[in-house]
Write an enzyme that holds these catalytic residues in place. Structure first.
Site, mmCIF file in Angstrom:
data_model
loop_
_atom_site.group_PDB
_atom_site.id
_atom_site.type_symbol
_atom_site.label_atom_id
_atom_site.label_comp_id
_atom_site.label_asym_id
_atom_site.label_seq_id
_atom_site.Cartn_x
_atom_site.Cartn_y
_atom_site.Cartn_z
ATOM 1 C CD GLU A 294 -70.304 -31.048 29.355
ATOM 2 O OE1 GLU A 294 -69.065 -30.989 29.517
ATOM 3 O OE2 GLU A 294 -70.974 -32.072 29.575
ATOM 4 C CG HIS B 255 -64.028 -38.516 25.770
ATOM 5 N ND1 HIS B 255 -64.966 -38.195 26.714
ATOM 6 C CD2 HIS B 255 -63.297 -37.384 25.587
ATOM 7 C CE1 HIS B 255 -64.794 -36.946 27.104
ATOM 8 N NE2 HIS B 255 -63.794 -36.432 26.416
ATOM 9 C CG ASP C 276 -65.391 -29.135 23.687
ATOM 10 O OD1 ASP C 276 -65.724 -29.651 24.778
ATOM 11 O OD2 ASP C 276 -65.659 -27.960 23.386
ATOM 12 N N GLY C 277 -67.268 -31.595 23.446
ATOM 13 C CA GLY C 277 -68.691 -31.770 23.162
ATOM 14 C C GLY C 277 -69.221 -33.177 23.337
ATOM 15 C CG ASN C 278 -66.605 -36.457 23.659
ATOM 16 O OD1 ASN C 278 -66.685 -37.251 22.733
ATOM 17 N ND2 ASN C 278 -65.534 -35.694 23.846
ATOM 18 N N GLY C 279 -70.075 -34.805 26.158
ATOM 19 C CA GLY C 279 -71.174 -34.893 27.117
ATOM 20 C C GLY C 279 -72.495 -34.442 26.529
ATOM 21 C CB ALA D 261 -73.209 -38.542 25.859
#
Length: 243
Positions: free
Chosen positions: A42, A172, A176-179, A182
């Site tokens: 990220e 999504h 912010d911070g989705n990755g 996940a």
């Protein structure tokens, strides 16, 4: 696709109970590397060694406060996910929001643990996430469908977790911070079945391309194959240490 990792897992399981010191060192290494690689994907610029000293409570000069909190928060989120698995709690929206709240704590307290109230785009991707007005129904569908769809399809645990990751990122739900969320959710599912995995920062481009392909063409194969390869590397490393 899964024969090799299943055979490696069987080899590791045959060595259990593992030596206490080996388990501790493996856990510490996994937590450090998982935190470093997930944040590096990220854009966090802390090196692996810098991440290590930050987690030991030391401030690294020339690095932002945000980058320090991203490392500290990620470790805390891993520990919380492990506690959820130990309590055998089910997959839920509470789990998702709690992970996200921990990740963004002291970084963006306004949005931490809250679904986005605006529309967003993913830089460099063809896929466009759904409008924010549909998020609640989509997240309810994701959680409700976890047991009815993912588990009842007789997916291998690795494929099931990979598909969960893809579908979550496609929605999504956060600004912010989705990755990072996940990848923690994927490992929540994987660790429950004994298949922890780390997506490495050097595979960032292939990772994003596989995700975008899955979102735009509904072809999950490339992403699943990437997770399988990462799983194979992890098992081989664990076996080299404990055997």
């Amino acid at each position: 696709m899964f024969e090799t990792i299943d055979a490696l897992k069987a080899q590791l399981d045959a060595l259990r109970p593992l030596p206490k010191n080996s388990v501790q060192s493996l856990h510490e290494a996994m937590m450090l590397e998982w935190t470093y690689h997930s944040n590096a994907i990220e854009g966090n610029t802390l090196t692996l060694k810098e991440t290590k000293v930050v987690l030991e409570g030391i401030t690294v000069g020339g690095k932002s406060i945000r980058e320090h909190f991203e490392a500290i928060n990620h470790r805390e989120a891993i520990e919380w996910v492990e506690s959820v698995i130990a309590r055998d709690e089910p997959f839920s929206e509470r789990l998702i929001k709690s992970i996200h709240q921990l990740l963004l704590k002291n970084i963006d307290n306004t949005n931490a643990g809250c679904y986005r109230q605006e529309n967003v785009m993913i830089a460099g991707a063809q896929h466009i996430p759904p409008e924010h007005l549909h998020l609640q129904s989509l997240m309810t569908e994701l959680v409700d469908g976890y047991e009815n769809h993912y588990e009842n399809q007789d997916y291998h645990p690795v494929e099931r977790a990979a598909r969960l990751h893809v579908d979550f990122v496609g929605i999504h739900p956060f600004v912010d911070g989705n990755g990072r969320t996940a990848r923690l959710l994927m490992n929540f599912d994987l660790m429950s079945s004994g298949y922890p995995v780390i997506i490495r920062a050097e595979n960032r481009l292939a990772y994003y391309e596989a995700l975008d392909k899955a979102h735009t063409s509904l072809c999950y194969q490339d992403f699943i194959a990437m997770v399988v390869e990462a799983e194979e590397d992890a098992f081989k490393r664990y076996l080299s240490i404990v055997s």
